[in-house]
Motif scaffolding. Structure first.
Motif, PDB file in Angstrom:
ATOM      1  N   PRO A  61      13.472  -4.843  18.268  1.00 42.45           N
ATOM      2  CA  PRO A  61      12.403  -3.840  18.344  1.00 42.45           C
ATOM      3  C   PRO A  61      11.857  -3.537  16.952  1.00 42.45           C
ATOM      4  CG  PRO A  61      14.532  -2.813  18.790  1.00 42.45           C
ATOM      5  CD  PRO A  61      14.760  -4.305  18.676  1.00 42.45           C
ATOM      6  N   ARG A  62      10.553  -3.416  16.898  1.00 41.85           N
ATOM      7  CA  ARG A  62       9.884  -3.148  15.631  1.00 41.85           C
ATOM      8  C   ARG A  62      10.040  -1.679  15.264  1.00 41.85           C
ATOM      9  NH1 ARG A  62       3.699  -3.825  14.391  1.00 41.85           N
ATOM     10  NH2 ARG A  62       3.894  -3.670  12.167  1.00 41.85           N
ATOM     11  N   SER A  63      10.384  -1.416  14.043  1.00 42.37           N
ATOM     12  CA  SER A  63      10.594  -0.044  13.593  1.00 42.37           C
ATOM     13  C   SER A  63       9.252   0.653  13.403  1.00 42.37           C
ATOM     14  CB  SER A  63      11.375  -0.040  12.282  1.00 42.37           C
ATOM     15  OG  SER A  63      11.447   1.271  11.777  1.00 42.37           O
ATOM     16  N   SER A  64       9.141   1.844  13.973  1.00 45.68           N
ATOM     17  CA  SER A  64       7.911   2.619  13.803  1.00 45.68           C
ATOM     18  C   SER A  64       7.907   3.383  12.485  1.00 45.68           C
ATOM     19  CB  SER A  64       7.736   3.582  14.968  1.00 45.68           C
ATOM     20  OG  SER A  64       8.815   4.500  14.983  1.00 45.68           O
ATOM     21  N   LEU A  65       9.019   3.325  11.758  1.00 38.29           N
ATOM     22  CA  LEU A  65       9.096   4.040  10.488  1.00 38.29           C
ATOM     23  C   LEU A  65       8.522   3.240   9.323  1.00 38.29           C
ATOM     24  CD1 LEU A  65      12.617   5.692  10.713  1.00 38.29           C
ATOM     25  CD2 LEU A  65      10.399   6.757  11.037  1.00 38.29           C
ATOM     26  N   LYS A  66       8.355   1.934   9.483  1.00 41.30           N
ATOM     27  CA  LYS A  66       7.841   1.116   8.386  1.00 41.30           C
ATOM     28  C   LYS A  66       6.469   1.579   7.904  1.00 41.30           C
ATOM     29  CE  LYS A  66      10.571  -2.975   9.211  1.00 41.30           C
ATOM     30  NZ  LYS A  66      10.603  -4.393   9.564  1.00 41.30           N
ATOM     31  N   PRO A  67       5.504   1.866   8.795  1.00 35.92           N
ATOM     32  CA  PRO A  67       4.215   2.368   8.288  1.00 35.92           C
ATOM     33  C   PRO A  67       4.353   3.709   7.562  1.00 35.92           C
ATOM     34  CG  PRO A  67       3.974   1.621  10.545  1.00 35.92           C
ATOM     35  CD  PRO A  67       5.439   1.608  10.219  1.00 35.92           C
ATOM     36  N   ALA A  68       5.243   4.566   8.031  1.00 30.78           N
ATOM     37  CA  ALA A  68       5.445   5.863   7.381  1.00 30.78           C
ATOM     38  C   ALA A  68       6.021   5.669   5.979  1.00 30.78           C
ATOM     39  CB  ALA A  68       6.366   6.740   8.216  1.00 30.78           C
ATOM     40  N   TYR A  69       6.973   4.759   5.847  1.00 34.20           N
ATOM     41  CA  TYR A  69       7.526   4.469   4.517  1.00 34.20           C
ATOM     42  C   TYR A  69       6.457   3.894   3.600  1.00 34.20           C
ATOM     43  CZ  TYR A  69      12.307   5.196   6.202  1.00 34.20           C
ATOM     44  OH  TYR A  69      13.449   5.739   6.701  1.00 34.20           O
ATOM     45  N   LEU A  70       5.651   3.009   4.123  1.00 30.38           N
ATOM     46  CA  LEU A  70       4.597   2.392   3.327  1.00 30.38           C
ATOM     47  C   LEU A  70       3.594   3.438   2.842  1.00 30.38           C
ATOM     48  CD1 LEU A  70       3.308  -0.190   2.207  1.00 30.38           C
ATOM     49  CD2 LEU A  70       2.052  -0.366   4.354  1.00 30.38           C
ATOM     50  N   ILE A  71       3.180   4.316   3.737  1.00 30.02           N
ATOM     51  CA  ILE A  71       2.232   5.376   3.372  1.00 30.02           C
ATOM     52  C   ILE A  71       2.851   6.302   2.325  1.00 30.02           C
ATOM     53  CG2 ILE A  71       1.047   7.437   4.251  1.00 30.02           C
ATOM     54  CD1 ILE A  71       0.628   5.843   6.864  1.00 30.02           C
ATOM     55  N   THR A  72       4.121   6.641   2.494  1.00 26.98           N
ATOM     56  CA  THR A  72       4.806   7.509   1.542  1.00 26.98           C
ATOM     57  C   THR A  72       4.861   6.872   0.159  1.00 26.98           C
ATOM     58  OG1 THR A  72       6.151   8.447   3.314  1.00 26.98           O
ATOM     59  CG2 THR A  72       6.958   8.752   1.064  1.00 26.98           C
ATOM     60  N   VAL A  73       5.202   5.598   0.112  1.00 22.90           N
ATOM     61  CA  VAL A  73       5.281   4.898  -1.175  1.00 22.90           C
ATOM     62  C   VAL A  73       3.897   4.838  -1.826  1.00 22.90           C
ATOM     63  CG1 VAL A  73       5.710   2.643  -2.243  1.00 22.90           C
ATOM     64  CG2 VAL A  73       7.348   3.580  -0.611  1.00 22.90           C
ATOM     65  N   VAL A  74       2.859   4.556  -1.050  1.00 27.02           N
ATOM     66  CA  VAL A  74       1.505   4.484  -1.600  1.00 27.02           C
ATOM     67  C   VAL A  74       1.080   5.841  -2.165  1.00 27.02           C
ATOM     68  CG1 VAL A  74      -0.930   4.167  -0.992  1.00 27.02           C
ATOM     69  CG2 VAL A  74       0.772   2.517  -0.209  1.00 27.02           C
ATOM     70  N   VAL A  75       1.335   6.911  -1.425  1.00 25.26           N
ATOM     71  CA  VAL A  75       0.963   8.256  -1.885  1.00 25.26           C
ATOM     72  C   VAL A  75       1.741   8.609  -3.161  1.00 25.26           C
ATOM     73  CG1 VAL A  75       1.090  10.721  -1.310  1.00 25.26           C
ATOM     74  CG2 VAL A  75       0.214   9.090   0.357  1.00 25.26           C
ATOM     75  N   LEU A  76       3.022   8.277  -3.199  1.00 26.07           N
ATOM     76  CA  LEU A  76       3.816   8.552  -4.399  1.00 26.07           C
ATOM     77  C   LEU A  76       3.311   7.755  -5.598  1.00 26.07           C
ATOM     78  CD1 LEU A  76       7.444   8.749  -2.971  1.00 26.07           C
ATOM     79  CD2 LEU A  76       6.069  10.613  -3.884  1.00 26.07           C
ATOM     80  N   LEU A  77       2.927   6.514  -5.382  1.00 31.15           N
ATOM     81  CA  LEU A  77       2.399   5.707  -6.479  1.00 31.15           C
ATOM     82  C   LEU A  77       1.065   6.254  -6.985  1.00 31.15           C
ATOM     83  CD1 LEU A  77       3.323   2.080  -5.341  1.00 31.15           C
ATOM     84  CD2 LEU A  77       4.323   3.414  -7.215  1.00 31.15           C
ATOM     85  N   ILE A  78       0.219   6.705  -6.078  1.00 29.83           N
ATOM     86  CA  ILE A  78      -1.055   7.317  -6.484  1.00 29.83           C
ATOM     87  C   ILE A  78      -0.788   8.596  -7.281  1.00 29.83           C
ATOM     88  CG2 ILE A  78      -3.132   8.482  -5.628  1.00 29.83           C
ATOM     89  CD1 ILE A  78      -3.135   6.416  -3.322  1.00 29.83           C
ATOM     90  N   GLY A  79       0.151   9.414  -6.799  1.00 30.62           N
ATOM     91  CA  GLY A  79       0.518  10.633  -7.521  1.00 30.62           C
ATOM     92  C   GLY A  79       1.080  10.329  -8.896  1.00 30.62           C
ATOM     93  N   LEU A  80       1.914   9.309  -8.986  1.00 33.61           N
ATOM     94  CA  LEU A  80       2.457   8.897 -10.277  1.00 33.61           C
ATOM     95  C   LEU A  80       1.339   8.445 -11.216  1.00 33.61           C
ATOM     96  CD1 LEU A  80       4.980   8.376 -12.000  1.00 33.61           C
ATOM     97  CD2 LEU A  80       5.048   6.077 -11.010  1.00 33.61           C
ATOM     98  N   GLY A  81       0.350   7.766 -10.662  1.00 31.68           N
ATOM     99  CA  GLY A  81      -0.802   7.350 -11.464  1.00 31.68           C
ATOM    100  C   GLY A  81      -1.541   8.547 -12.044  1.00 31.68           C
ATOM    101  N   PHE A  82      -1.736   9.589 -11.227  1.00 29.53           N
ATOM    102  CA  PHE A  82      -2.386  10.801 -11.728  1.00 29.53           C
ATOM    103  C   PHE A  82      -1.560  11.474 -12.818  1.00 29.53           C
ATOM    104  CE2 PHE A  82      -4.758  10.950  -7.582  1.00 29.53           C
ATOM    105  CZ  PHE A  82      -6.020  10.808  -8.143  1.00 29.53           C
TER     106      PHE A  82
END
Length: 129
Positions: free
Chosen positions: A5-26
């Protein structure tokens, strides 16, 4: 052969990492201004602000637990206080007009077999008090 079964948490982890990277950039881009603001801040006011914030959140949690008790909900007082604390935090962090907190209350108290109509009634009574 059974498929995994495909994990539904993978997109949530991906979005979290992207948001954290954008915040780190700021933070990196504005680092000098952040350091300047931290040096100019009046830190003497921080303990008082933190103290009254803690008192406020504890008061809201305890008042929600007492409203649950007055409404004869079959739930331990500590559980009601914890749910009140978490949902009040959610309501203050997310600007959704209380929808996030009320929804989370329905979910958490539903796990304790409290009907949604009772959760809404208690939440509305707590809001108006």
């Amino acid at each position: 052969m059974l498929s995994k079964p495909r994990s539904s948490l993978k997109p949530a982890y991906l979005i979290t990492v992207v948001v954290l990277l954008i915040g780190l950039g700021f933070v990196i881009a504005e680092f000098n201004q952040i350091v300047t603001a931290l040096h100019r801040a009046n830190w003497r006011a921080l303990p008082g602000g933190l103290f009254f914030t803690v008192i406020s959140y504890l008061s809201m949690s305890i008042s929600f637990a007492l409203v649950c008790k007055l409404s004869s909900l079959k739930m331990p007082l500590r559980d009601c206080a914890e749910i009140g604390f978490v949902t009040n935090d959610i309501n203050h962090v997310l600007t959704t007009g209380g929808v996030a907190g009320f929804s989370l209350r329905i979910i958490l108290m539903g796990k304790k077999n409290i009907p949604a109509r009772d959760v809404i009634a208690v939440s509305m009574m707590h809001f108006y008090l």
